[in-house]
Design a protein around this motif. Structure first.
Motif, PDB file in Angstrom:
ATOM      1  N   UNK A 186      43.033  34.130  30.340  1.00  8.41           N
ATOM      2  CA  UNK A 186      43.952  34.954  29.555  1.00  8.41           C
ATOM      3  C   UNK A 186      43.858  36.421  29.970  1.00  8.41           C
ATOM      4  N   UNK A 187      42.647  36.914  30.203  1.00  7.47           N
ATOM      5  CA  UNK A 187      42.468  38.303  30.644  1.00  7.47           C
ATOM      6  C   UNK A 187      43.126  38.516  32.013  1.00  7.47           C
ATOM      7  N   UNK A 188      43.000  37.522  32.885  1.00  9.60           N
ATOM      8  CA  UNK A 188      43.652  37.612  34.203  1.00  9.60           C
ATOM      9  C   UNK A 188      45.166  37.640  34.037  1.00  9.60           C
ATOM     10  N   UNK A 189      45.683  36.759  33.182  1.00  9.98           N
ATOM     11  CA  UNK A 189      47.136  36.707  32.955  1.00  9.98           C
ATOM     12  C   UNK A 189      47.673  38.018  32.389  1.00  9.98           C
ATOM     13  N   UNK A 190      46.932  38.633  31.471  1.00  9.74           N
ATOM     14  CA  UNK A 190      47.369  39.908  30.903  1.00  9.74           C
ATOM     15  C   UNK A 190      47.455  40.981  31.979  1.00  9.74           C
ATOM     16  N   UNK A 191      46.515  40.994  32.886  1.00 10.06           N
ATOM     17  CA  UNK A 191      46.548  41.982  33.959  1.00 10.06           C
ATOM     18  C   UNK A 191      47.675  41.700  34.958  1.00 10.06           C
ATOM     19  N   UNK A 192      47.964  40.435  35.159  1.00 11.27           N
ATOM     20  CA  UNK A 192      49.083  40.071  36.053  1.00 11.27           C
ATOM     21  C   UNK A 192      50.407  40.520  35.447  1.00 11.27           C
ATOM     22  N   UNK A 193      50.528  40.401  34.127  1.00  9.58           N
ATOM     23  CA  UNK A 193      51.747  40.845  33.441  1.00  9.58           C
ATOM     24  C   UNK A 193      51.902  42.369  33.577  1.00  9.58           C
ATOM     25  N   UNK A 195      48.017  42.782  41.309  1.00 13.01           N
ATOM     26  CA  UNK A 195      48.039  41.616  42.188  1.00 13.01           C
ATOM     27  C   UNK A 195      46.912  40.663  41.776  1.00 13.01           C
ATOM     28  N   UNK A 196      46.944  39.425  42.276  1.00 14.63           N
ATOM     29  CA  UNK A 196      45.999  38.386  41.836  1.00 14.63           C
ATOM     30  C   UNK A 196      44.550  38.796  42.007  1.00 14.63           C
ATOM     31  N   UNK A 197      44.200  39.238  43.203  1.00 16.85           N
ATOM     32  CA  UNK A 197      42.802  39.557  43.487  1.00 16.85           C
ATOM     33  C   UNK A 197      42.288  40.674  42.585  1.00 16.85           C
ATOM     34  N   UNK A 198      43.083  41.728  42.433  1.00 14.47           N
ATOM     35  CA  UNK A 198      42.687  42.855  41.590  1.00 14.47           C
ATOM     36  C   UNK A 198      42.578  42.414  40.124  1.00 14.47           C
ATOM     37  N   UNK A 199      43.501  41.567  39.668  1.00 10.97           N
ATOM     38  CA  UNK A 199      43.477  41.083  38.285  1.00 10.97           C
ATOM     39  C   UNK A 199      42.236  40.230  38.027  1.00 10.97           C
ATOM     40  N   UNK A 200      41.882  39.376  38.989  1.00 10.65           N
ATOM     41  CA  UNK A 200      40.696  38.521  38.835  1.00 10.65           C
ATOM     42  C   UNK A 200      39.429  39.369  38.788  1.00 10.65           C
ATOM     43  N   UNK A 201      39.325  40.334  39.698  1.00  8.68           N
ATOM     44  CA  UNK A 201      38.123  41.174  39.752  1.00  8.68           C
ATOM     45  C   UNK A 201      37.977  41.992  38.471  1.00  8.68           C
ATOM     46  N   UNK A 202      39.061  42.621  38.022  1.00  9.96           N
ATOM     47  CA  UNK A 202      38.968  43.449  36.812  1.00  9.96           C
ATOM     48  C   UNK A 202      38.708  42.605  35.568  1.00  9.96           C
ATOM     49  N   UNK A 203      39.405  41.471  35.444  1.00 10.62           N
ATOM     50  CA  UNK A 203      39.207  40.601  34.273  1.00 10.62           C
ATOM     51  C   UNK A 203      37.780  40.052  34.238  1.00 10.62           C
ATOM     52  N   UNK A 204      37.260  39.676  35.397  1.00 12.33           N
ATOM     53  CA  UNK A 204      35.883  39.172  35.452  1.00 12.33           C
ATOM     54  C   UNK A 204      34.901  40.262  35.040  1.00 12.33           C
TER      55      UNK A 204
END
Length: 179
Positions: free
Chosen positions: A119-126, A130-139
């Motif tokens: 969900x945190x990754x999806x919020x950042x994607x919205x 980009x995917x990689x940045x969203x995954x790193x920040x959400x993690x």
């Protein structure tokens, strides 16, 4: 003392002795009583676990409107179980019915953490990442809450380890699964 021996241990010991015997082909040896009840409980619990995972998967597919994201979440369940079996061997515990209850509880904890991360990754994607940045920040953002959840769960299980030996496999399953 025989009070410390589980029915599964006795049944396994008997199976080894029976295999060494020359039993005629028209005879069959089966175990009943508590061993039979334990086997039935294992089967029922595994069926309930599979049904629960299926229902959770369907709800997540509807929620995320995707098949991939629920798949990522569900993959975390078998990965969490990896630590349980070596941990049980290290502590000299056998996988018992309470241990299976612990595995089911662990699955719920792991799925919850994975849902929050996705969900945190999806919020950042919205928000346009980009995917990689969203995954790193959400993690990075979710890491501390996930670790705190694991730590408080482990802390809550410690008294169970020292209470009733029958129920300590629940705590062992959850603790080793979270590591």
């Amino acid at each position: 003392s025989t009070n410390d021996v589980s029915p599964i241990t006795v049944a396994n010991s008997m199976k080894e002795k029976i295999e060494k015997m020359n039993i005629p082909a028209d005879y069959q040896v089966s175990f009943g009583g508590e061993k039979q009840d334990i086997d039935e409980s294992f089967n029922d619990m595994m069926q309930a676990l599979l049904l629960g995972v299926f229902i959770i998967a369907m709800i997540m597919v509807l929620q995320f409107k995707s098949f991939r994201q629920p798949l990522f979440i569900l993959v975390s369940i078998p990965l969490s179980v990896i630590g349980i079996f070596p941990g049980l061997v290290l502590t000299g515990q056998s996988l018992s019915f309470p241990g299976v209850i612990g595995i089911v509880a662990l699955a719920g904890i792991v799925v919850n953490n994975a849902i929050l991360l996705i969900d945190a990754i999806n919020q950042r994607r919205i928000q346009g990442m980009d995917k990689k940045e969203a995954v790193i920040e959400a993690a990075g953002v979710r890491f501390q809450p996930i670790i705190l959840t694991a730590a408080t769960t482990i802390g809550g299980m410690i008294p169970l380890l020292f209470s009733n030996p029958t129920w300590s496999p629940i705590a062992y399953s959850i603790i080793f699964g979270l590591f």
